[in-house]
Design a protein around this motif. Structure first.
Motif, mmCIF file in Angstrom:
data_model
loop_
_atom_site.group_PDB
_atom_site.id
_atom_site.type_symbol
_atom_site.label_atom_id
_atom_site.label_comp_id
_atom_site.label_asym_id
_atom_site.label_seq_id
_atom_site.Cartn_x
_atom_site.Cartn_y
_atom_site.Cartn_z
ATOM 1 N N ALA A 47 0.667 -1.267 -0.091
ATOM 2 C CA ALA A 47 0.096 0.005 -0.121
ATOM 3 C C ALA A 47 0.725 1.291 0.085
ATOM 4 C CB ALA A 47 -0.834 -0.095 1.290
ATOM 5 N N ILE A 48 2.058 1.241 0.347
ATOM 6 C CA ILE A 48 2.896 2.466 0.610
ATOM 7 C C ILE A 48 3.784 2.932 -0.786
ATOM 8 C CG2 ILE A 48 5.080 3.101 1.505
ATOM 9 C CD1 ILE A 48 4.508 1.276 3.738
ATOM 10 N N VAL A 49 3.189 4.050 -1.194
ATOM 11 C CA VAL A 49 3.570 4.663 -2.284
ATOM 12 C C VAL A 49 4.951 5.482 -2.404
ATOM 13 C CG1 VAL A 49 2.815 6.232 -4.545
ATOM 14 C CG2 VAL A 49 1.116 4.881 -3.193
ATOM 15 N N ALA A 50 4.963 5.932 -1.245
ATOM 16 C CA ALA A 50 6.279 6.950 -1.008
ATOM 17 C C ALA A 50 6.608 6.547 0.328
ATOM 18 C CB ALA A 50 5.721 8.466 -1.214
ATOM 19 N N THR A 51 7.880 6.655 0.496
ATOM 20 C CA THR A 51 8.643 6.227 1.687
ATOM 21 C C THR A 51 8.215 7.372 2.736
ATOM 22 O OG1 THR A 51 10.530 5.342 0.443
ATOM 23 C CG2 THR A 51 10.922 5.804 2.703
ATOM 24 N N ASP A 52 8.321 6.897 4.148
ATOM 25 C CA ASP A 52 7.921 7.851 5.401
ATOM 26 C C ASP A 52 8.722 8.967 5.029
ATOM 27 O OD1 ASP A 52 6.039 6.741 6.933
ATOM 28 O OD2 ASP A 52 7.398 4.863 7.069
ATOM 29 N N VAL A 53 8.453 10.286 5.349
ATOM 30 C CA VAL A 53 9.464 11.322 5.255
ATOM 31 C C VAL A 53 9.133 12.002 6.688
ATOM 32 C CG1 VAL A 53 9.688 13.657 4.490
ATOM 33 C CG2 VAL A 53 9.172 11.642 3.079
ATOM 34 N N MET A 54 9.801 12.250 7.495
ATOM 35 C CA MET A 54 10.077 12.889 8.717
ATOM 36 C C MET A 54 10.362 14.243 8.620
ATOM 37 S SD MET A 54 8.549 10.289 10.078
ATOM 38 C CE MET A 54 8.161 10.770 11.691
ATOM 39 N N VAL A 55 9.682 15.359 9.212
ATOM 40 C CA VAL A 55 10.266 16.831 9.126
ATOM 41 C C VAL A 55 10.730 17.155 10.144
ATOM 42 C CG1 VAL A 55 8.884 16.737 7.209
ATOM 43 C CG2 VAL A 55 7.757 17.487 9.448
ATOM 44 N N GLY A 56 11.529 18.671 10.314
ATOM 45 C CA GLY A 56 12.083 19.194 11.456
ATOM 46 C C GLY A 56 11.344 20.547 11.612
ATOM 47 N N LYS A 57 11.948 21.657 11.963
ATOM 48 C CA LYS A 57 11.679 22.763 12.439
ATOM 49 C C LYS A 57 11.062 23.559 11.123
ATOM 50 C CE LYS A 57 14.614 23.130 16.033
ATOM 51 N NZ LYS A 57 14.806 23.975 17.479
ATOM 52 N N THR A 58 10.045 24.463 11.285
ATOM 53 C CA THR A 58 9.510 25.033 10.235
ATOM 54 C C THR A 58 9.686 26.260 10.198
ATOM 55 O OG1 THR A 58 7.397 23.437 10.761
ATOM 56 C CG2 THR A 58 6.877 25.426 9.491
ATOM 57 N N LYS A 59 9.571 26.862 9.075
ATOM 58 C CA LYS A 59 9.650 28.187 8.632
ATOM 59 C C LYS A 59 8.425 28.526 7.661
ATOM 60 C CE LYS A 59 14.076 29.687 9.589
ATOM 61 N NZ LYS A 59 14.066 30.883 10.394
ATOM 62 N N ARG A 60 7.629 29.627 8.071
ATOM 63 C CA ARG A 60 6.374 29.585 7.289
ATOM 64 C C ARG A 60 6.621 31.015 6.662
ATOM 65 N NH1 ARG A 60 2.130 29.482 11.290
ATOM 66 N NH2 ARG A 60 2.085 27.270 10.568
ATOM 67 N N VAL A 61 6.057 30.829 5.245
ATOM 68 C CA VAL A 61 6.319 31.952 4.509
ATOM 69 C C VAL A 61 4.838 32.550 4.211
ATOM 70 C CG1 VAL A 61 6.920 32.809 2.018
ATOM 71 C CG2 VAL A 61 8.224 30.953 3.191
ATOM 72 N N GLY A 65 6.416 37.987 4.727
ATOM 73 C CA GLY A 65 7.850 37.582 4.791
ATOM 74 C C GLY A 65 7.992 36.258 5.371
ATOM 75 N N ILE A 66 9.131 36.000 6.004
ATOM 76 C CA ILE A 66 9.454 34.281 6.265
ATOM 77 C C ILE A 66 10.000 34.474 7.873
ATOM 78 C CG2 ILE A 66 11.070 32.351 6.206
ATOM 79 C CD1 ILE A 66 11.593 33.638 3.126
ATOM 80 N N ALA A 67 9.187 33.527 8.543
ATOM 81 C CA ALA A 67 9.275 33.517 9.865
ATOM 82 C C ALA A 67 9.340 32.144 10.589
ATOM 83 C CB ALA A 67 8.272 34.227 10.743
ATOM 84 N N ASP A 68 10.066 31.921 11.813
ATOM 85 C CA ASP A 68 10.117 30.665 12.482
ATOM 86 C C ASP A 68 8.561 30.181 12.654
ATOM 87 O OD1 ASP A 68 12.625 30.238 12.512
ATOM 88 O OD2 ASP A 68 12.763 31.163 14.451
#
Length: 117
Positions: A47-61, A65-68
Motif C-alpha cells: 500500500a505504500i506509494v512513497a517512503t515515510d518522510v519525517m520533518v524538522g523545524k518549520t519556516k512559514r512564508v 515575509g519568512i518567520a519561524d
C-alpha cells in the motif's frame, strides 16, 4: 487505486516531554519503536506509494515575509487503498501512536482538482 496522504502529528509539549526523559529511556523507546515501524512498513508494503518522510523545524512564508513557525506535523507518507476507511485502517496500530509520543495520524485523499466536501 486512490491515494491518501497520512500526516503524523505530535504536540510540541509531547516531544519536549519525550526529550526530557533520560537518554537511556529515549534510546530504549527508539529501539522498540523503530523495529515496530519497520514491521509496520513490511506488513503494508503493497500500500505504500512513497517512503515515510519525517520533518524538522518549520519556516512559514507569508505575504509579510519568512518567520519561524510551529505546527504539529512530524512527517508523512502516501499510501494507496480502496477508500479512506481502508487507508485509515492501515494506521490503527502504527508505532507513531502506539510507541512514540505521536498524538495522531491524519489521513486524507490526494486530489487532482479542488477538494470535494
Amino acid at each position: 487505486m486512490p491515494r491518501f496522504l497520512a500526516v503524523y502529528t505530535m504536540k510540541p509539549e509531547d516531544i519536549a516531554a519525550f526529550r526530557a526523559r533520560p537518554k537511556s529511556e529515549q534510546e530504549a523507546i527508539d529501539k522498540v519503536g523503530l523495529k515496530a515501524w519497520e514491521e509496520w512498513r513490511k506488513r503494508n508494503a503493497a500500500a505504500i506509494v512513497a517512503t515515510d518522510v519525517m520533518v524538522g523545524k518549520t519556516k512559514r512564508v507569508t505575504k509579510s515575509g519568512i518567520a519561524d513557525a510551529q505546527n504539529q506535523i512530524a512527517g508523512f507518507v502516501i499510501v494507496e487503498a480502496a477508500d479512506i476507511a481502508a487507508a485509515a485502517g492501515l494506521f490503527q496500530d502504527h508505532p507513531h501512536i502506539t510507541v512514540f509520543p505521536g498524538d495522531g495520524i491524519d489521513v486524507m485523499p490526494v486530489v487532482t482538482g479542488p477538494p470535494e466536501d
